[in-house]
Design a protein around this motif. Sequence first.
Motif, mmCIF file in Angstrom:
data_model
loop_
_atom_site.group_PDB
_atom_site.id
_atom_site.type_symbol
_atom_site.label_atom_id
_atom_site.label_comp_id
_atom_site.label_asym_id
_atom_site.label_seq_id
_atom_site.Cartn_x
_atom_site.Cartn_y
_atom_site.Cartn_z
ATOM 1 N N PRO A 27 -0.036 -1.223 -0.384
ATOM 2 C CA PRO A 27 -0.615 0.009 0.165
ATOM 3 C C PRO A 27 0.862 1.369 0.202
ATOM 4 N N GLU A 28 0.348 1.946 -0.839
ATOM 5 C CA GLU A 28 1.387 3.262 -0.881
ATOM 6 C C GLU A 28 1.145 4.102 0.623
ATOM 7 N N ASP A 29 0.563 3.924 1.351
ATOM 8 C CA ASP A 29 0.824 4.074 2.854
ATOM 9 C C ASP A 29 1.274 3.516 3.322
ATOM 10 N N GLY A 30 1.872 2.683 3.132
ATOM 11 C CA GLY A 30 2.683 1.643 4.134
ATOM 12 C C GLY A 30 1.847 0.515 5.277
ATOM 13 N N MET A 31 0.472 1.032 5.336
ATOM 14 C CA MET A 31 -0.273 0.728 6.079
ATOM 15 C C MET A 31 -0.021 -0.387 5.766
ATOM 16 N N LEU A 32 -0.630 -1.612 5.997
ATOM 17 C CA LEU A 32 -0.684 -3.377 6.015
ATOM 18 C C LEU A 32 -2.108 -3.445 6.757
ATOM 19 N N LEU A 33 -1.798 -3.268 8.017
ATOM 20 C CA LEU A 33 -3.339 -3.221 8.393
ATOM 21 C C LEU A 33 -4.738 -2.724 7.456
ATOM 22 N N ASN A 34 -4.636 -2.014 6.263
ATOM 23 C CA ASN A 34 -5.571 -1.523 5.600
ATOM 24 C C ASN A 34 -5.703 -3.079 4.451
ATOM 25 N N VAL A 35 -4.752 -3.839 4.407
ATOM 26 C CA VAL A 35 -4.708 -4.837 3.624
ATOM 27 C C VAL A 35 -5.368 -5.890 4.267
ATOM 28 N N SER A 36 -6.208 -6.792 3.498
ATOM 29 C CA SER A 36 -6.629 -7.767 4.286
ATOM 30 C C SER A 36 -5.721 -9.159 4.537
ATOM 31 N N GLY A 37 -5.435 -9.194 5.366
ATOM 32 C CA GLY A 37 -4.223 -10.719 5.749
ATOM 33 C C GLY A 37 -4.608 -11.711 5.607
ATOM 34 N N LEU A 38 -3.815 -12.917 6.083
ATOM 35 C CA LEU A 38 -4.171 -14.059 6.278
ATOM 36 C C LEU A 38 -5.325 -14.569 7.884
ATOM 37 N N LYS A 39 -5.406 -15.112 7.615
ATOM 38 C CA LYS A 39 -5.768 -15.478 9.402
ATOM 39 C C LYS A 39 -4.950 -16.957 9.380
ATOM 40 N N ASN A 40 -4.953 -17.031 10.805
ATOM 41 C CA ASN A 40 -4.265 -18.151 11.209
ATOM 42 C C ASN A 40 -4.697 -19.760 11.054
ATOM 43 N N CYS A 41 -3.322 -20.519 9.871
ATOM 44 C CA CYS A 41 -4.080 -22.166 10.068
ATOM 45 C C CYS A 41 -4.441 -21.725 8.436
ATOM 46 N N GLU A 42 -4.746 -20.453 7.901
ATOM 47 C CA GLU A 42 -5.277 -20.054 6.548
ATOM 48 C C GLU A 42 -4.403 -20.747 5.587
ATOM 49 N N ILE A 43 -4.711 -21.416 4.629
ATOM 50 C CA ILE A 43 -4.090 -21.123 3.690
ATOM 51 C C ILE A 43 -3.868 -20.877 1.904
ATOM 52 N N LYS A 44 -2.685 -20.558 1.657
ATOM 53 C CA LYS A 44 -2.601 -19.523 0.448
ATOM 54 C C LYS A 44 -1.819 -20.004 -0.349
ATOM 55 N N GLU A 45 -2.129 -20.206 -1.979
ATOM 56 C CA GLU A 45 -1.671 -20.821 -3.167
ATOM 57 C C GLU A 45 -0.724 -19.010 -3.538
ATOM 58 N N TYR A 46 0.352 -19.814 -3.917
ATOM 59 C CA TYR A 46 0.969 -18.011 -4.883
ATOM 60 C C TYR A 46 1.499 -19.460 -6.028
ATOM 61 N N GLU A 47 1.987 -18.568 -7.096
ATOM 62 C CA GLU A 47 2.919 -19.426 -7.844
ATOM 63 C C GLU A 47 3.916 -18.328 -9.004
ATOM 64 N N LEU A 48 4.908 -18.622 -8.078
ATOM 65 C CA LEU A 48 6.321 -17.962 -8.413
ATOM 66 C C LEU A 48 6.388 -17.865 -10.130
ATOM 67 N N TRP A 49 6.497 -17.124 -10.502
ATOM 68 C CA TRP A 49 7.093 -17.017 -11.973
ATOM 69 C C TRP A 49 8.715 -16.939 -12.227
ATOM 70 N N TYR A 50 9.074 -16.999 -13.578
ATOM 71 C CA TYR A 50 10.296 -16.887 -13.942
ATOM 72 C C TYR A 50 10.849 -15.753 -15.147
#
Length: 131
Positions: free
Chosen positions: A108-131
């Motif tokens: 976020p432009e203001d650097g406030m991470l609280l303004n962006v939804s985050g992961l909850k405990n034991c939540e699974i998030k899938e990402y794909e790394l690009w090359y």
Amino acid sequence: IICSPMKRTKHTCEIINANNIPVIYDDRLIERDGGVLTNTILDDYYFKEYYNYYSDNVVDGLETLPVLFKRTHSFLDEIKEKYYDKNILLVTHGAVARAMQFYFEELPEDGMLLNVSGLKNCEIKEYELWY
């Protein structure tokens, strides 16, 4: 599976590792060091400062967000190179998971991470790394 060596993540890893896959423990996945704020309840001021990427408020022993991001992002850079053709499960902590989120998403432009939804405990998030 790559896991933080902290007790609670090791326990989570044991629960989810039904196929008994070998686990690599990596210190770069350890939770953010809260310094003197560890195990305390943050008042409103510290809560906002704690989650502000651009905060210059120095708290004794607190790992800053830029340092946490550097640690986490260099870990992900290494994963991209070392395991480019593999599926990797990471077992880590909330602050590390949030830092990983901003490897893939714009801070976020203001650097406030609280303004962006985050992961909850034991939540699974899938990402794909690009090359």
